[in-house]
Scaffold this active site. Structure first.
Site, PDB file in Angstrom:
ATOM      1  N   CYS A 208     -40.678   2.020  13.338  1.00  0.00           N
ATOM      2  CA  CYS A 208     -41.869   1.990  14.176  1.00  0.00           C
ATOM      3  C   CYS A 208     -42.795   3.168  13.855  1.00  0.00           C
ATOM      4  O   CYS A 208     -42.475   4.031  13.042  1.00  0.00           O
ATOM      5  CB  CYS A 208     -41.462   2.057  15.642  1.00  0.00           C
ATOM      6  SG  CYS A 208     -40.620   3.595  16.061  1.00  0.00           S
TER       7      CYS A 208
ATOM      8  N   ALA B 233     -41.314   6.571  14.214  1.00  0.00           N
ATOM      9  CA  ALA B 233     -40.494   6.924  13.046  1.00  0.00           C
ATOM     10  C   ALA B 233     -41.384   7.418  11.910  1.00  0.00           C
ATOM     11  O   ALA B 233     -41.023   8.341  11.170  1.00  0.00           O
ATOM     12  CB  ALA B 233     -39.658   5.734  12.593  1.00  0.00           C
TER      13      ALA B 233
ATOM     14  N   ARG C 253     -33.104  12.665   8.416  1.00  0.00           N
ATOM     15  CA  ARG C 253     -33.825  12.440   7.156  1.00  0.00           C
ATOM     16  C   ARG C 253     -33.562  13.499   6.093  1.00  0.00           C
ATOM     17  O   ARG C 253     -34.067  13.417   4.996  1.00  0.00           O
ATOM     18  CB  ARG C 253     -35.322  12.247   7.405  1.00  0.00           C
ATOM     19  CG  ARG C 253     -35.661  10.757   7.300  1.00  0.00           C
ATOM     20  CD  ARG C 253     -37.099  10.455   7.547  1.00  0.00           C
ATOM     21  NE  ARG C 253     -37.980  10.932   6.513  1.00  0.00           N
ATOM     22  CZ  ARG C 253     -38.328  10.265   5.415  1.00  0.00           C
ATOM     23  NH1 ARG C 253     -37.845   9.075   5.199  1.00  0.00           N
ATOM     24  NH2 ARG C 253     -39.176  10.771   4.560  1.00  0.00           N
TER      25      ARG C 253
ATOM     26  N   HIS D 121     -47.628   6.823  10.057  1.00  0.00           N
ATOM     27  CA  HIS D 121     -48.065   7.767   9.021  1.00  0.00           C
ATOM     28  C   HIS D 121     -49.563   8.030   9.163  1.00  0.00           C
ATOM     29  O   HIS D 121     -50.022   9.172   9.141  1.00  0.00           O
ATOM     30  CB  HIS D 121     -47.830   7.202   7.612  1.00  0.00           C
ATOM     31  CG  HIS D 121     -46.420   6.787   7.337  1.00  0.00           C
ATOM     32  ND1 HIS D 121     -46.107   5.642   6.637  1.00  0.00           N
ATOM     33  CD2 HIS D 121     -45.239   7.362   7.665  1.00  0.00           C
ATOM     34  CE1 HIS D 121     -44.794   5.536   6.538  1.00  0.00           C
ATOM     35  NE2 HIS D 121     -44.244   6.555   7.147  1.00  0.00           N
TER      36      HIS D 121
END
Lengths: 513, 500
Positions: free
Chosen positions: B72, B75, B106, B205
């Protein structure tokens, strides 16, 4: 140049090479605008003080490094414990990616679940269409016997009504009329994963039991294990004990096979789990026993409503907790506890006696789910240890009271403190100001081990950075042996490390301990 | 070093047909547009130039109930772009789960004293309760910021990563951020990355990039003496140390890396980015937005590069050097020559062990195309690839990387991926944690290509050696030969080779 084909260096050794050390030092100096080293050192030392602890504990809004997850994770785990059941989470899709990853990282196994993939338009108009399409696709693609629906916080905030949505979807032919689609609302802003587990199991029982005639089958028992990262080992161990006793029982929610499929060339999307027919028949059981009280409060309420006797335990582990569980099973089923189990009990006690000198007086900090912390505190006191800090981020005031009662029952609990609702940044202050010998928790505890030097024992979900521990039981007498051995290994390894310096401390580096 | 081969396009077309036949009609129609077989690529061309046709529909909504692998917007912002900025505190604002599941996953490596001057592997959450949903969380957010200041005074700033409920209950995190930033005299960045926004990580992003533009750039005086060879590395998240293995090369060719976004990054590096001469972008998908902005606003050129595998590293280093002229070009040739023996040794060691092995990829960001040549450098063959959250421009950029007949799948569903892998039976699959265990159960070696399967770095020359080692150890482990019980045995598939 540090790298070579002959001896390939990955991150752990590579960045310790001088070229990289220099590069990183230059980066810090020239580009990062760092604080002065002394300022950093001072602050680090300050965080070890009682003064910092007081500030830390005065927090009211900020939560740092909590030891809990959200409801739908529990819902997905719960659904996974039923025969060919696909967990279906209604709401945003990213959540499902997270649950699946989280479960896979712990179990090192596939974790299947689907999302209704709601986006902005669904936020405005509701997610009915997503439910209708989603159920149809899941049913067609993944050939489930049951689809268990839960919700993300998005669907909860906009107020989607699962019951009517599922009815609508059935009207539209997404799944056959008689196909089983139990559901539970699992808002992430209420409780934690243990409540999502509870709601989902209750939802499934209600789905199959509502309106059905109950014909009590005397002596039969339902067992609900609760959210358990060690279900693979634990469920199998408990079944072995119940089989030894000859009890007629049904495990309601059993993910032990689903999260332990063999590697033989075939990928099994579904394996094991409680059979649908067995769930239906379980209505007739004389009693339902929960292995984790705080995971099943609503479910047991419902079991009582339908007329079953109920009892709940706190993750039965160690001597007395296992005794109590077996006695209860024996009382309900009318089956005696066989000699073989008495011998097992004796072997655990024997092991504890053999090792008692290493365990007596050791201080522990424990954290995790409420029932687990209760179980560990109790077992540690049986070994002569002291559970100095008992912390559950998802612990309630009822849990706090129950813990205090437990701790008051033993002289080994008189110094113990209970921390309901606190997080692991609070634990950090506790470990600095009132240090202990050992920390028991999960992988997140490794940061506490690094910062405070307290050795960590990983015995609770999630365990990401050690492999396969969850395949072995912690519950029962056999499980107690495993826990005992794990604790002892940690103690001996530490002692060996501390005494291994040649010519300095190695007089204590004893061959026999 | 371009490897010549062609994939079995007919088989792949048949597999697509087979999976589509299993969907309800409406879904089949929608999924059809996301699946394709790449057609006839001739010469490898410049990045972005379409020489082969691997067009699929992309960046559109996932279909409910099909088991998309996507995440999503949260994220994409907290997990990818902002999370690695190490000297800021990132609040997962909303219920506890999002921050919990993304905590430390990550592998964005950094150097610092965690909890004191850096905060990367911590989970800060406002842990929303029912009352926060009902009454709103703005007051709580103010208090949280105060508590952060009290307990973590060395933080350089704070970001507020909105989770789903924030946008739905109408909280004004921007107003809170503005007010508190003034009060504590630090940068506070509200990011509207609620998980229901957009169709995948991708919008997260974009929103995170926009937040840099709107809440960081030109907000504070930046004292910094720029130089002629200043570059920013953009879109390298330092997974397993990738950015470090890249930085060392860029410094060696004579450039000054003034900022790394956002692996091992500090707020200072972001603030002074507009003073650099060139933006070098690795993950185009997640950070092209801010590069375009810096080009428009500050006239900073940007250039895509690829540091996976020696062929691409060499090409990229030369391309970068060309931008700066003869002095840098000369140094670059020396650096390439310096590493050539390492490359030759790595290839001599591993290529014979891997030659001809087939690979299927399904990843995000830049990797479905960027890693292809690294495998080919080892003599391996890419039979299929796809993006979790790519856009049309990603697929255009993929065209010259893939060979004729390559299977292309966008936003693949669990069902499709399983069937494709079963049908193709590649020697290796590179994808994520959710895909790892199903694939391995089938007896097919697997490497996680998000986290480098807890290894890395994979970027740069140092990283290529690690990559080659990891691919070898995955494929040539003896376990793959043990799957069948001897009383059920068919001819063994395992081709184990001991480590050298």
């Amino acid at each position: 140049m540090p790298q070579s084909a002959e001896k390939v260096l990955d991150h752990a050794p590579l960045f310790r090479e001088p070229e990289y050390r220099q590069m990183l030092a230059d980066k810090k100096l020239n580009f990062e605008c760092p604080h002065q080293d002394q300022v950093v050192t001072d602050q680090r030392e300050f965080t070890k003080t009682w003064e910092y602890r007081e500030k830390n504990f005065a927090r009211e809004a900020l939560v740092i490094n909590p030891a809990k997850a959200c409801q739908p994770l529990g819902a997905v785990f719960a659904a996974t414990g039923f025969e060919r059941t696909m967990p279906f989470v209604h709401g945003s899709q990213g959540c499902v990616a997270y649950y699946r990853s989280h479960l896979s990282r712990h179990f090192k196994e596939p974790a299947s679940a689907v999302s209704s993939s709601m986006t902005e338009d669904a936020a405005v108009f509701g997610g009915l269409k997503n439910m209708v399409d989603g159920l149809a696709n899941t049913y067609k693609l993944y050939d489930p016997k049951m689809i268990a629906v839960s919700t993300t916080c998005m669907a909860e905030v906009i107020g989607d009504d699962l019951h009517s949505f599922i009815e609508n979807a059935k009207e539209e032919g997404s799944v056959p009329r008689d196909f089983d689609v139990p559901f539970a609302h699992t808002p992430a802003f209420v409780g934690s994963h243990v409540d999502g587990y509870d709601g989902t199991v209750r939802g499934i029982l209600e789905h199959f039991w509502k309106g059905q005639e109950r014909t009590e089958a005397l002596g039969t028992i339902n067992i609900i294990p609760g959210f358990d990262g060690f279900c693979v080992g634990n469920n199998r161990e408990l079944k072995r004990l119940l089989d030894l006793m000859g009890v007629s029982y049904t495990f309601i929610q059993d993910a032990s096979d689903q999260f332990d499929t063999p590697s033989d060339g075939e990928y099994r999307m579904y394996d094991g789990g409680t059979k649908i027919q067995d769930v239906k028949n379980a209505l007739n059981a004389e009693a339902t026993l929960s292995l984790q009280h705080y995971n099943t409060r609503k479910t047991l309420e419902y079991c009582e409503e339908v007329g079953q006797a109920t009892a709940s335990f706190h993750y039965p582990l160690g001597v007395q907790a296992t005794d109590e569980f077996l006695l209860e099973v024996s009382a309900i089923s009318g089956k005696e506890i066989p000699e073989a189990i008495r011998l097992e009990r004796g072997r655990l006690v024997d092991a504890m006696a053999d090792s008692q000198s290493w365990l007596h007086g050791k201080k522990y900090a424990l954290y995790g789910d409420p029932d687990f912390v209760h179980a560990m505190a109790r077992f540690i006191m049986e070994t002569g240890g002291e559970p100095t800090h008992c912390l559950a981020t998802n612990g309630t005031t009822a849990w706090e009271d129950e813990m205090k009662e437990l701790l008051a029952s033993s002289p080994f609990g008189k110094e113990a403190q209970v921390w309901a609702g606190k997080d692991l940044w609070a634990m950090r202050s506790l470990l600095f100001t009132e240090p202990v010998d050992l920390l028991i928790g999960n992988s997140y505890g490794k940061y506490l081990e690094r910062d405070t030097g307290t050795p960590l024992i990983r015995l609770m979900f999630p365990i990401f950075d050690r492999h396969h521990h969850h395949r072995f039981a912690l519950m029962g007498y056999q499980g107690g042996l495993r826990v005992l051995t794990t604790i002892l290994d940690k103690i001996f390894d530490k002692l060996d490390r501390e005494t291994s310096e040649t010519g300095v401390t190695d007089y204590s580096y004893d061959l026999t301990r | 070093m371009s490897l010549e081969y062609e994939n079995d396009g007919a088989l792949h077309a048949k597999l697509i047909e087979e999976v589509l036949s299993q969907y309800p009609d409406k879904t089949a129609k929608r999924r059809k547009k996301h699946l394709n077989v790449a057609k006839s690529g001739d010469e490898p061309g410049e990045e972005g130039e379409i020489l082969s046709e691997c067009d699929v529909k992309s960046n559109i909504k996932s279909i409910p109930g099909v088991m998309t692998i996507r995440g999503c917007a949260y994220a994409g912002s907290k997990g990818v772009v902002w999370g690695p900025v190490k000297d800021m505190v990132h609040i997962s604002h909303g219920p506890v789960g999002c921050g919990q599941y993304s905590w430390s996953q990550r592998r964005n490596y950094y150097v610092g004293t965690t909890g004191i001057d850096t905060f990367g592997t911590m989970q800060f959450t406002s842990d929303f309760q029912e009352k926060d949903i009902v009454f709103g969380g703005d007051k709580k957010l103010e208090q949280i910021i105060d508590e952060i200041e009290e307990l973590f005074p060395l933080n350089k700033g704070i970001t507020v990563q909105s989770e789903c409920p924030i946008g739905l209950i109408g909280d004004d995190t921007e107003a809170v951020s503005r007010k508190k930033a003034k009060e504590i005299e630090k940068t506070i960045v509200p990011v509207r990355c609620e998980g229901f926004r957009g169709v995948s990580q991708s919008l997260g992003h974009h929103i995170a990039n926009d937040a840099i533009r709107d809440w960081v750039f030109e907000k504070r005086e930046v004292e910094f003496e720029g130089g002629p060879y200043d570059v920013n590395v953009v879109g390298d998240y330092n997974i397993g140390g990738d950015a470090w293995a890249s930085r060392i090369l860029l410094e060696e060719i004579g450039l000054r890396v003034v900022g790394n976004w956002s692996g091992d990054a500090t707020l200072a590096e972001i603030e002074r980015a507009p003073k650099a001469k060139l933006n070098l972008i690795h993950c185009y998908r997640s950070m092209n937005y801010i590069c375009r902005h810096m080009e428009e606003k500050y006239g900073i050129a940007w250039m895509e590069y690829n540091f996976f595998g020696p062929s691409q590293i060499e090409a990229s280093l030369r391309k970068i050097a060309k931008h700066f002229g003869p002095e840098i070009e000369e140094k670059t040739e020396k650096v390439i020559a310096k590493y050539r023996p390492l490359v030759d040794e790595v290839i001599a060691k591993y290529r014979p062990r891997l030659e001809g092995n087939t690979v299927m990829l399904y990843v995000g960001g830049l990797r479905p195309r960027h890693v292809i040549t690294a495998y080919e450098d080892l003599g391996m063959v890419i039979v299929g690839t796809g993006y979790e959250f790519g856009h049309n421009d990603d697929y255009q950029r993929t065209a010259h990387y893939v060979k004729n007949g390559t299977l292309i799948y966008d936003d693949v569903t669990g069902y499709e991926l399983e069937k494709f892998i079963e049908g193709v039976r590649p020697n290796l699959v590179g994808s994520g944690i959710k895909e790892k265990y199903p694939v391995q159960k089938m007896g097919i070696p697997f490497r996680q290509m998000h986290s480098w399967d807890y290894s890395g770095p994979y970027h740069g020359y140092d990283g290529f050696a690690v990559f080659a080692r990891d691919v070898d150890l995955a494929i040539n482990n003896p376990v793959w030969g043990l799957f069948e019980a001897p009383w059920k045995r068919r001819p063994s598939r395992g081709r184990a080779m001991a480590a050298e």
